[in-house]
Design a protein around this motif. Structure first.
Motif, mmCIF file in Angstrom:
data_model
loop_
_atom_site.group_PDB
_atom_site.id
_atom_site.type_symbol
_atom_site.label_atom_id
_atom_site.label_comp_id
_atom_site.label_asym_id
_atom_site.label_seq_id
_atom_site.Cartn_x
_atom_site.Cartn_y
_atom_site.Cartn_z
ATOM 1 N N GLU A 164 -4.410 1.145 10.090
ATOM 2 C CA GLU A 164 -3.128 0.412 9.665
ATOM 3 C C GLU A 164 -1.847 0.980 10.024
ATOM 4 O O GLU A 164 -0.845 0.602 10.324
ATOM 5 C CB GLU A 164 -3.114 0.573 8.068
ATOM 6 C CG GLU A 164 -4.268 -0.359 7.381
ATOM 7 C CD GLU A 164 -4.518 -0.291 5.877
ATOM 8 O OE1 GLU A 164 -4.814 -1.111 5.272
ATOM 9 O OE2 GLU A 164 -4.143 1.314 5.456
ATOM 10 N N LYS A 209 0.893 -1.132 0.009
ATOM 11 C CA LYS A 209 0.076 0.003 -0.100
ATOM 12 C C LYS A 209 0.889 1.200 0.072
ATOM 13 O O LYS A 209 1.931 1.352 0.555
ATOM 14 C CB LYS A 209 -0.936 0.171 1.225
ATOM 15 C CG LYS A 209 -2.415 0.431 1.008
ATOM 16 C CD LYS A 209 -2.992 0.098 2.272
ATOM 17 C CE LYS A 209 -4.490 1.054 1.949
ATOM 18 N NZ LYS A 209 -5.366 1.008 3.210
ATOM 19 N N LEU A 268 -2.447 4.970 3.613
ATOM 20 C CA LEU A 268 -2.799 3.992 4.980
ATOM 21 C C LEU A 268 -4.001 4.589 5.706
ATOM 22 O O LEU A 268 -3.995 5.827 5.732
ATOM 23 C CB LEU A 268 -1.499 4.091 5.795
ATOM 24 C CG LEU A 268 -0.468 3.326 5.176
ATOM 25 C CD1 LEU A 268 0.926 3.607 6.042
ATOM 26 C CD2 LEU A 268 -0.559 1.741 4.851
#
Length: 397
Positions: A316, A307, A312
């Protein structure tokens, strides 16, 4: 008739130093060593290079039920004394890291040679392949009976020194001799366990650690009591490396240890800076700046590596922070005495005088080195205790 002023059982670091220091005082000793050669554990220490002391050695780096016990010995024989002693015999110390001193241009064999040569100069006997079978406490001293080459031999001396070490590395001749003697004479023993030892991982996480075998990373390892910043090493059975060995002395089965995989940095700040500069940077790209690709890929089990940083979520980001700075590990156990560098616990220090190391219940008997409840950190501390205790006992012979 006495055969010597003292009999020393064990030609390890403590016993050898004791013999040499007794020689300086004009005393005659006989050392009995079960192995074929003296200094077996010295020879393998530091991968054969022998980290023979630490510039920062003090009572602070030792584990004992009585944390003040070794202060008297360390006042009598200091780190400077150790450095000067070896310099006298041509060994100069070179610091590797964190105060650890190694012989510059020399190795562990040279360290042992210092003692064997000095013992020869002083007329001190080192009898190897001598398996002590019995110790009799007599009104005027001690009678020690040992076997060598199937012969049974007895010696008598007014003073007796037991410096037979602890339980680690039985293949090097380690035994529970001192502990058995202590139990026989009703001396208290603090529970023993392997220390400075690798930790094992089993169960659902075993494969994850195993796949990283050979990878090393600088890390802060901690529990509720203490923390250490040094390298850790992933192995096919768990964790090793200096920081793991250090924390193992403070770890108890069932406890969790914490790994800060990026000490000195703040992953939240790094993510924020990266987001401002280039939000398209992948999490994996950021982590690869600090870790091997193999370790970064393995962290993909827990983190969204593919990612972009800018994408994010809050959850996360918190997950990354928790994983990088507070990676929790619950070891299953340790690799035991075969792989341990030292023993934790031993003969209770309350059984001996801190000033002389003489046994309170048995006059003229002395214990020194690892068999006592004194366990140092990794990095030359245990050698400093061995030299100091050997010196202290020699003053009483």
């Amino acid at each position: 008739m006495m055969d010597a002023d003292a009999i020393i059982i064990g030609a390890g670091a403590c016993g050898l130093m004791c013999a040499v220091q007794a020689g300086y005082l004009g005393k005659k000793v006989i050392i009995l060593e079960k192995n074929e050669k003296p200094g077996a554990k010295i020879l393998i220490s530091g991968g054969g290079r022998c980290n023979y002391t630490n510039q920062f050695a003090s009572a602070e780096q030792f584990i004992s039920a009585n944390s003040h016990f070794i202060k008297s010995a360390f006042n009598q024989w200091t780190v400077d004394d150790t450095i000067s002693f070896f310099e006298t015999y041509g060994i100069q110390g070179k610091e590797k890291t964190l105060g650890q001193l190694f012989p510059e241009g020399k190795n562990a064999k040279d360290v042992v040679d210092v003692f064997t040569s000095a013992c020869a100069d002083f007329g001190q006997e080192i009898r190897t392949k001598a398996d002590v079978k019995e110790i009799e406490v007599l009104p005027d001293g001690f009678k020690v009976t040992y076997q060598k080459n199937e012969k049974t031999i007895s010696l008598r001396a007014e003073k007796l020194v037991i410096a037979t070490g602890g339980l680690p590395i039985p293949k090097m001749g380690a035994t529970d001799f001192a502990l058995r003697f202590a139990r026989k004479h009703q001396l208290k023993i603090i529970e023993t366990a392997p220390a400075l030892v690798p930790l094992t991982i089993t169960g659902k996480n075993e494969e994850w650690f195993s796949q990283l075998s050979g990878n090393s990373v600088f890390c802060e390892v901690s529990n509720d009591e203490i923390s250490f910043e040094e390298n850790i090493l992933f192995t096919h059975w768990g964790l090793s490396g200096p920081a793991i060995l250090q924390i193992s002395s403070f770890w108890r089965r069932g406890e969790v240890i914490n790994l800060n995989l990026l000490p000195g940095e703040n992953i939240l700040l790094l993510l924020d800076e990266e987001r401002k500069m280039n939000g398209k940077t992948l999490v994996s790209t950021l982590l690869n700046r600090f870790y091997t690709k193999k370790l970064t890929d393995a962290l993909g089990k827990f983190l969204p590596l593919s990612k972009p940083v800018a994408s994010l979520t809050k959850i996360e980001i918190e997950l990354i922070d928790e994983t990088i700075h507070r990676f929790k590990v619950k070891p299953a156990g340790d690799k035991g005495y075969d792989k341990a560098e030292v023993m934790r616990g031993g003969i209770d220090t309350n059984e001996v005088s801190s000033k002389t190391l003489e046994c309170k219940k048995i006059p003229n008997l002395f214990f020194g080195g690892e068999c006592l409840d004194v366990t140092g950190w990794l990095g030359g501390y245990n050698f400093q205790w061995a030299w100091a205790s050997g010196f202290v006992i020699a003053q009483q012979i």
